[in-house]
Design a protein around this motif. Structure first.
Motif, mmCIF file in Angstrom:
data_model
loop_
_atom_site.group_PDB
_atom_site.id
_atom_site.type_symbol
_atom_site.label_atom_id
_atom_site.label_comp_id
_atom_site.label_asym_id
_atom_site.label_seq_id
_atom_site.Cartn_x
_atom_site.Cartn_y
_atom_site.Cartn_z
ATOM 1 N N ALA A 49 -24.160 43.070 5.584
ATOM 2 C CA ALA A 49 -23.034 43.939 5.268
ATOM 3 C C ALA A 49 -22.742 44.811 6.479
ATOM 4 O O ALA A 49 -23.641 45.086 7.274
ATOM 5 N N SER A 59 -19.144 43.134 2.657
ATOM 6 C CA SER A 59 -20.416 42.472 2.378
ATOM 7 C C SER A 59 -20.278 40.972 2.538
ATOM 8 O O SER A 59 -19.226 40.405 2.251
ATOM 9 N N ASP A 60 -21.360 40.349 2.964
ATOM 10 C CA ASP A 60 -21.394 38.888 3.009
ATOM 11 C C ASP A 60 -21.240 38.342 1.595
ATOM 12 O O ASP A 60 -21.656 38.996 0.622
ATOM 13 N N ILE A 61 -20.701 37.149 1.485
ATOM 14 C CA ILE A 61 -20.471 36.565 0.173
ATOM 15 C C ILE A 61 -21.766 36.418 -0.620
ATOM 16 O O ILE A 61 -21.760 36.471 -1.851
ATOM 17 N N LYS A 64 -22.159 39.913 -2.162
ATOM 18 C CA LYS A 64 -20.952 40.609 -2.607
ATOM 19 C C LYS A 64 -21.046 40.977 -4.084
ATOM 20 O O LYS A 64 -21.444 40.150 -4.904
ATOM 21 N N THR A 68 -24.022 47.323 -1.399
ATOM 22 C CA THR A 68 -22.965 48.169 -0.866
ATOM 23 C C THR A 68 -23.489 48.960 0.321
ATOM 24 O O THR A 68 -24.506 49.647 0.202
#
Length: 114
Positions: A49, A59-61, A64, A68
């Motif tokens: 992130a 954020s990366d998938i 996600k 946070t």
């Protein structure tokens, strides 16, 4: 002097939460996008992130909706709130900038296991 100090890791059960913190020296924090990376056993370090100064967190998938990133520009600190942790989140977590500094901190171990 570049300094990055991560903390807040630990052992947590699946579904649990942790909040990581990173204190960065002012020379690298100011004006830079801050990010969290992680390195799982046997895998390459990966971006998790990031948050630009004054910008929205991303954020990366893979995390996600669960992780946070946030930053406190007055304290030169960046945080990673991790919820709904899963065993595949087990890794050493590092903070750094984007692009990365040549110096890395010691990281903080996160282990998700029942």
């Amino acid at each position: 002097q570049v300094q990055l100090v991560e903390s807040g890791g630990g052992l947590v059960q699946p579904g649990g939460s942790l909040r990581l913190s990173c204190a960065a020296s002012g020379s690298i924090f100011s004006g830079n996008t801050m990010a969290w990376y992680r390195q799982a056993p046997g895998k390459k370090r990966a971006l998790v992130a990031w948050i630009p100064i004054g910008g929205k967190p991303i954020s990366d998938i893979s995390v996600k909706g669960r992780f946070t990133i946030s930053r406190d520009n007055g304290k030169n600190e960046v945080y990673l709130q991790m919820n709904s942790l899963q065993p595949e989140d087990t890794a050493v977590y590092y903070c750094n900038t984007i692009p990365t500094q040549s110096t890395w901190g010691q990281g903080t171990q996160v282990t998700v296991s029942s």
